[in-house]
Motif scaffolding. Structure first.
Motif, PDB file in Angstrom:
ATOM      1  N   THR A 227      64.454  28.480  71.191  1.00  0.00           N
ATOM      2  CA  THR A 227      63.257  28.639  72.011  1.00  0.00           C
ATOM      3  C   THR A 227      63.154  30.077  72.522  1.00  0.00           C
ATOM      4  O   THR A 227      64.124  30.635  73.047  1.00  0.00           O
ATOM      5  CB  THR A 227      63.287  27.667  73.201  1.00  0.00           C
ATOM      6  OG1 THR A 227      63.280  26.315  72.707  1.00  0.00           O
ATOM      7  CG2 THR A 227      62.079  27.880  74.104  1.00  0.00           C
TER       8      THR A 227
ATOM      9  N   GLY B  56      62.558  25.504  68.075  1.00  0.00           N
ATOM     10  CA  GLY B  56      61.825  26.280  69.055  1.00  0.00           C
ATOM     11  C   GLY B  56      61.486  27.707  68.695  1.00  0.00           C
ATOM     12  O   GLY B  56      60.830  28.408  69.486  1.00  0.00           O
TER      13      GLY B  56
ATOM     14  N   ARG C  14      67.397  22.799  71.084  1.00  0.00           N
ATOM     15  CA  ARG C  14      66.335  23.803  71.022  1.00  0.00           C
ATOM     16  C   ARG C  14      66.967  25.173  71.219  1.00  0.00           C
ATOM     17  O   ARG C  14      66.625  25.928  72.120  1.00  0.00           O
ATOM     18  CB  ARG C  14      65.279  23.526  72.103  1.00  0.00           C
ATOM     19  CG  ARG C  14      64.619  22.161  71.998  1.00  0.00           C
ATOM     20  CD  ARG C  14      63.543  22.135  70.954  1.00  0.00           C
ATOM     21  NE  ARG C  14      62.371  22.895  71.388  1.00  0.00           N
ATOM     22  CZ  ARG C  14      61.267  23.034  70.660  1.00  0.00           C
ATOM     23  NH1 ARG C  14      61.196  22.506  69.460  1.00  0.00           N
ATOM     24  NH2 ARG C  14      60.247  23.727  71.123  1.00  0.00           N
TER      25      ARG C  14
ATOM     26  N   ASP D 138      59.751  31.046  66.892  1.00  0.00           N
ATOM     27  CA  ASP D 138      58.574  31.524  66.185  1.00  0.00           C
ATOM     28  C   ASP D 138      59.097  32.188  64.918  1.00  0.00           C
ATOM     29  O   ASP D 138      60.092  32.929  64.955  1.00  0.00           O
ATOM     30  CB  ASP D 138      57.799  32.535  67.030  1.00  0.00           C
ATOM     31  CG  ASP D 138      57.166  31.887  68.256  1.00  0.00           C
ATOM     32  OD1 ASP D 138      56.697  30.742  68.150  1.00  0.00           O
ATOM     33  OD2 ASP D 138      57.169  32.530  69.325  1.00  0.00           O
TER      34      ASP D 138
ATOM     35  N   THR E  66      52.120  24.609  60.138  1.00  0.00           N
ATOM     36  CA  THR E  66      51.196  24.678  61.266  1.00  0.00           C
ATOM     37  C   THR E  66      50.854  23.285  61.778  1.00  0.00           C
ATOM     38  O   THR E  66      50.760  23.054  62.995  1.00  0.00           O
ATOM     39  CB  THR E  66      49.911  25.426  60.861  1.00  0.00           C
ATOM     40  OG1 THR E  66      50.256  26.757  60.457  1.00  0.00           O
ATOM     41  CG2 THR E  66      48.921  25.488  62.015  1.00  0.00           C
TER      42      THR E  66
ATOM     43  N   ARG F 104      61.704  23.696  64.321  1.00  0.00           N
ATOM     44  CA  ARG F 104      62.052  22.479  65.047  1.00  0.00           C
ATOM     45  C   ARG F 104      62.882  22.795  66.294  1.00  0.00           C
ATOM     46  O   ARG F 104      62.805  22.103  67.302  1.00  0.00           O
ATOM     47  CB  ARG F 104      62.820  21.539  64.120  1.00  0.00           C
ATOM     48  CG  ARG F 104      63.060  20.155  64.683  1.00  0.00           C
ATOM     49  CD  ARG F 104      63.576  19.209  63.611  1.00  0.00           C
ATOM     50  NE  ARG F 104      64.768  19.713  62.965  1.00  0.00           N
ATOM     51  CZ  ARG F 104      64.854  20.074  61.681  1.00  0.00           C
ATOM     52  NH1 ARG F 104      63.784  20.034  60.910  1.00  0.00           N
ATOM     53  NH2 ARG F 104      65.989  20.522  61.178  1.00  0.00           N
TER      54      ARG F 104
ATOM     55  N   PHE G 269      54.165  21.941  63.470  1.00  0.00           N
ATOM     56  CA  PHE G 269      54.635  22.680  64.648  1.00  0.00           C
ATOM     57  C   PHE G 269      53.468  23.467  65.262  1.00  0.00           C
ATOM     58  O   PHE G 269      53.454  24.699  65.247  1.00  0.00           O
ATOM     59  CB  PHE G 269      55.776  23.618  64.258  1.00  0.00           C
ATOM     60  CG  PHE G 269      56.921  22.933  63.569  1.00  0.00           C
ATOM     61  CD1 PHE G 269      57.884  22.257  64.304  1.00  0.00           C
ATOM     62  CD2 PHE G 269      57.035  22.954  62.178  1.00  0.00           C
ATOM     63  CE1 PHE G 269      58.939  21.615  63.686  1.00  0.00           C
ATOM     64  CE2 PHE G 269      58.087  22.311  61.545  1.00  0.00           C
ATOM     65  CZ  PHE G 269      59.042  21.634  62.298  1.00  0.00           C
ATOM     66  N   PRO G 270      52.488  22.774  65.830  1.00  0.00           N
ATOM     67  CA  PRO G 270      51.264  23.443  66.303  1.00  0.00           C
ATOM     68  C   PRO G 270      51.486  24.385  67.475  1.00  0.00           C
ATOM     69  O   PRO G 270      50.638  25.249  67.734  1.00  0.00           O
ATOM     70  CB  PRO G 270      50.360  22.271  66.698  1.00  0.00           C
ATOM     71  CG  PRO G 270      51.305  21.143  67.000  1.00  0.00           C
ATOM     72  CD  PRO G 270      52.438  21.315  66.043  1.00  0.00           C
ATOM     73  N   ASP G 271      52.588  24.259  68.182  1.00  0.00           N
ATOM     74  CA  ASP G 271      52.843  25.106  69.344  1.00  0.00           C
ATOM     75  C   ASP G 271      53.653  26.358  69.006  1.00  0.00           C
ATOM     76  O   ASP G 271      53.948  27.171  69.894  1.00  0.00           O
ATOM     77  CB  ASP G 271      53.586  24.311  70.422  1.00  0.00           C
ATOM     78  CG  ASP G 271      52.750  23.154  70.961  1.00  0.00           C
ATOM     79  OD1 ASP G 271      51.516  23.298  71.019  1.00  0.00           O
ATOM     80  OD2 ASP G 271      53.337  22.110  71.297  1.00  0.00           O
ATOM     81  N   SER G 272      54.028  26.508  67.735  1.00  0.00           N
ATOM     82  CA  SER G 272      54.836  27.654  67.322  1.00  0.00           C
ATOM     83  C   SER G 272      53.972  28.701  66.636  1.00  0.00           C
ATOM     84  O   SER G 272      52.938  28.387  66.035  1.00  0.00           O
ATOM     85  CB  SER G 272      55.937  27.206  66.355  1.00  0.00           C
ATOM     86  OG  SER G 272      56.818  26.295  66.973  1.00  0.00           O
ATOM     87  N   ARG G 273      54.405  29.958  66.736  1.00  0.00           N
ATOM     88  CA  ARG G 273      53.748  31.031  65.994  1.00  0.00           C
ATOM     89  C   ARG G 273      54.388  31.135  64.627  1.00  0.00           C
ATOM     90  O   ARG G 273      55.620  31.237  64.498  1.00  0.00           O
ATOM     91  CB  ARG G 273      53.866  32.354  66.734  1.00  0.00           C
ATOM     92  CG  ARG G 273      52.820  32.548  67.801  1.00  0.00           C
ATOM     93  CD  ARG G 273      52.762  33.989  68.258  1.00  0.00           C
ATOM     94  NE  ARG G 273      53.892  34.328  69.107  1.00  0.00           N
ATOM     95  CZ  ARG G 273      54.110  35.540  69.578  1.00  0.00           C
ATOM     96  NH1 ARG G 273      53.305  36.540  69.262  1.00  0.00           N
ATOM     97  NH2 ARG G 273      55.157  35.769  70.361  1.00  0.00           N
TER      98      ARG G 273
END
Length: 262
Positions: free
Chosen positions: A19, A45, A16, A47, A66, A43, A69-73
């Motif tokens: 991130t 980490g 990661r 945005d 989206t 993948r 990777f629902p937690d990424s902007r």
């Protein structure tokens, strides 16, 4: 002995490295390198801001990313990479959304095959605009945001054509991708005082759907005859090298060119 394919090998990484970092990838909605880079960054980490000239392709890509990777902007914008105003507008949005930029990946490329004596000026200009001027425009617009990063990097995607074009009508493309190498080294020289690293990848023949859909057979076969590994490269294999150059793993590398599947 592993039976894992080259593409799936990169998708299983647990690293990661990105991130908390912000990245930008143009030409991200096609079938090739840009999309593979965007997915790899998410993948790991990051945005990510992605652009493409095709609204239809970009909308589909944004939905897929989206969901995956629902937690990424994910900032998706339609833009012609060779249009100065369009590029400036996109980076206004990046500034508002992210505040800074840690990695710029220029993956735009256009190749119009034409025998040299028959190459019209408008074709020459179109190839240089997409494959070289776009890199300049994005780097210039990104520069103030890169200066805000603690570890900023630019990775430009060149091509084997820059050093060893095949004799099947890619004069404009070879000139543009050779220019990308010069641009990369100049950015590295000027960026050093700001802590901005600039490197390039030089892929050989990388598989994408265009190789089986309308690309001149003799052109593809000429490149395939040179393949040292005996197969086409995969976009994900180039993405792995892009991420290496854009990460702290290559923190003392700048002005370099790494060849992939050449």
């Amino acid at each position: 002995m592993s039976t894992q394919s080259p593409a799936s090998a990169s998708s299983t990484t647990e690293a990661r490295r990105f991130t908390g970092r912000y990245a930008f990838v143009n030409a991200a909605a096609g079938a090739g390198i840009g999309q593979a880079v965007a997915r790899a960054l998410l993948r790991e980490g990051a945005d990510v801001a992605v652009t493409d000239v095709s609204a239809r392709r970009l909308e589909r890509l944004e939905a897929d990313l989206t969901a995956a990777f629902p937690d990424s902007r994910i900032l998706a914008r339609v833009a012609d990479a060779g249009d100065e105003q369009a590029v400036a507008a996109v980076f206004d949005d990046v500034r508002s959304e992210f505040g800074r930029l840690d990695l710029l990946v220029n993956s735009v490329g256009l190749n119009r095959l034409s025998a040299f004596p028959d190459t019209p000026l408008d074709s020459w200009n179109a190839v240089l605009s997409a494959s070289l001027t776009s890199h300049f425009l994005h780097a210039r617009a990104a520069w103030p945001l890169l200066e805000r990063s603690s570890a900023p990097a630019v990775v430009n995607v060149s091509s084997l054509a820059a050093e060893a074009p095949v004799p099947f009508g890619e004069v404009a493309y070879a000139a543009a991708k050779g220019g990308v190498l010069g641009l990369t080294r100049a950015l590295a020289a000027e960026g050093a005082r700001h802590g901005i690293r600039a490197n390039a990848v030089m892929p050989g023949l990388i598989w994408n759907e265009h190789l089986t859909n309308g690309v001149a057979g003799e052109y593809v076969e000429a490149y395939r005859a040179r393949r040292p590994m005996g197969r086409d490269g995969e976009p994900e294999e180039v993405a792995d090298v892009v991420l290496f150059l854009g990460s702290p793993d290559s923190r003392h590398m700048t002005g370099q060119v790494l060849r992939v599947a050449c």
